[in-house]
Design a protein around this motif. Structure first.
Motif, PDB file in Angstrom:
ATOM      1  N   TYR A   1      86.277  73.770  80.287  1.00 13.45           N
ATOM      2  CA  TYR A   1      84.904  73.381  79.497  1.00 13.45           C
ATOM      3  C   TYR A   1      84.838  74.262  78.071  1.00 13.45           C
ATOM      4  CZ  TYR A   1      79.614  73.034  78.744  1.00 13.45           C
ATOM      5  OH  TYR A   1      78.425  72.822  78.039  1.00 13.45           O
ATOM      6  N   GLU A   2      85.069  75.447  78.147  1.00 13.48           N
ATOM      7  CA  GLU A   2      84.881  76.223  76.902  1.00 13.48           C
ATOM      8  C   GLU A   2      85.729  75.641  75.692  1.00 13.48           C
ATOM      9  OE1 GLU A   2      84.287  80.385  76.209  1.00 13.48           O
ATOM     10  OE2 GLU A   2      83.929  80.691  78.342  1.00 13.48           O
ATOM     11  N   LEU A   3      86.957  75.386  76.158  1.00 16.17           N
ATOM     12  CA  LEU A   3      88.038  74.975  75.284  1.00 16.17           C
ATOM     13  C   LEU A   3      87.680  73.589  74.823  1.00 16.17           C
ATOM     14  CD1 LEU A   3      91.511  75.840  76.905  1.00 16.17           C
ATOM     15  CD2 LEU A   3      90.160  77.280  74.979  1.00 16.17           C
TER      16      LEU A   3
ATOM     17  N   PHE B   1      86.631  72.874  70.730  1.00 13.63           N
ATOM     18  CA  PHE B   1      87.388  71.791  70.020  1.00 13.63           C
ATOM     19  C   PHE B   1      86.164  70.803  69.277  1.00 13.63           C
ATOM     20  CE2 PHE B   1      89.425  67.655  69.531  1.00 13.63           C
ATOM     21  CZ  PHE B   1      90.603  68.207  68.722  1.00 13.63           C
ATOM     22  N   THR B   2      85.041  70.576  69.858  1.00 15.38           N
ATOM     23  CA  THR B   2      84.122  69.294  69.497  1.00 15.38           C
ATOM     24  C   THR B   2      83.118  69.965  68.818  1.00 15.38           C
ATOM     25  OG1 THR B   2      83.018  69.695  71.911  1.00 15.38           O
ATOM     26  CG2 THR B   2      84.677  67.766  71.604  1.00 15.38           C
ATOM     27  N   HIS B   3      82.430  70.999  69.053  1.00 21.09           N
ATOM     28  CA  HIS B   3      81.543  71.961  68.572  1.00 21.09           C
ATOM     29  C   HIS B   3      81.760  73.040  67.514  1.00 21.09           C
ATOM     30  CE1 HIS B   3      79.789  70.004  72.016  1.00 21.09           C
ATOM     31  NE2 HIS B   3      78.614  69.898  71.387  1.00 21.09           N
TER      32      HIS B   3
END
Length: 286
Positions: free
Chosen positions: A156-158, A162-164
């Protein structure tokens, strides 16, 4: 004149043990009496009046707020004169697992996100209106975190990063950015005032003596540093995973890149490497 010692990183790398040792050996006192992590220099409304006069002017004034090093703004707020910086580092797998356990226990045992140790500190930076906006996100992230395994949290963190372009609330990876922390500090402080350390090495009598002389200008016998990590033996109802599994190869490759970049900073800035255990940092990463 006050002598400042900032244990500015990294979380779950022995900072509490080091801070407690400094006090127990009569070398230092907390900048704010009784408070290890006052987060004074990370507040939006930096208020130097929070710093009380030294009880003993001969001791180092210690602030062990471990988030400072990751934020350039916070680093710029730190005093520069009569200041030494210590950064604690640990094998990233051990650090991530320890941080994951601490956050799980913090959320579960203290009543949820509002009582979490870290967010209770940073929430002081928000106005009441800002907090109303942030509160639903904390609630949602709190539930998501408690329902996830460590592998799910990492994935989830990765994806979030990447998106935020930033880490989510309840990050277990954020303090794994060793290169960023060391680089931020090296850009402001000279190599003579910046000391990375693997805390377990300070149980070696000779290394510990060199540490007290070089870092603290203190040339007397000291007891070894306690080896315990806070909450290390607490049960979270989830066993430690096999980090050598291929399931963790993606984050392993990121750790490997991070450690290589981190190591390259030592010769680049002339930083002391005497107190860092590079073999321990690289264990199960390469």
């Amino acid at each position: 004149m006050d002598k400042f010692l900032f244990i500015a990183g990294m979380a779950k790398c022995g900072t509490t043990a080091l801070a407690q040792w400094l006090r127990s050996q009569g070398i230092a006192e907390y900048l704010i009496p009784g408070v290890k992590e006052p987060f004074i220099f990370s507040r939006g409304d930096l208020n130097s009046t929070l710093i009380k006069p030294a009880v003993n002017p001969n001791l180092w004034r210690v602030d062990a707020s471990v988030g400072y090093a990751l934020n350039e703004k916070f680093v710029s707020n730190l005093p520069e004169k009569s200041t030494r910086i210590v950064l604690c580092f640990r094998n990233p797998w051990k650090r991530v697992w320890s941080n994951y356990r601490m956050l799980k226990l913090g959320v579960a045992e203290k009543g949820g996100f509002l009582d979490n140790y870290y967010y209770r500190c940073i929430s002081d930076q928000y106005s009441s209106n800002q907090w109303k906006v942030m509160e639903p996100f904390f609630i949602k992230e709190s539930a998501r975190f408690m329902q996830s395994s460590i592998e799910e949290c990492i994935d989830y963190e990765l994806g979030f990063l990447f998106t935020h372009g930033t880490v989510p609330f309840y990050s277990i990876l954020d303090c794994s950015r060793y290169k960023l922390a060391l680089r931020n500090m090296a850009r402001k402080y000279s190599a003579d005032d910046l000391f990375p350390v693997s805390v377990h090495l300070l149980n070696n009598d000779d290394l510990r003596r060199n540490f007290t002389k070089k870092v603290l200008d203190y040339d007397f016998y000291t007891e070894p540093v306690a080896k315990e990590f806070s909450l290390e033996g607490s049960d979270i109802g989830e066993g430690k995973p096999d980090f050598s599994s291929v399931r963790f190869d993606r984050i392993r490759s990121i750790f490997a890149f991070e450690i290589k970049e981190f190591e390259a900073l030592f010769p680049r800035f002339g930083i002391c490497s005497e107190f860092i255990d590079f073999d321990e940092l690289r264990e199960n990463v390469f």
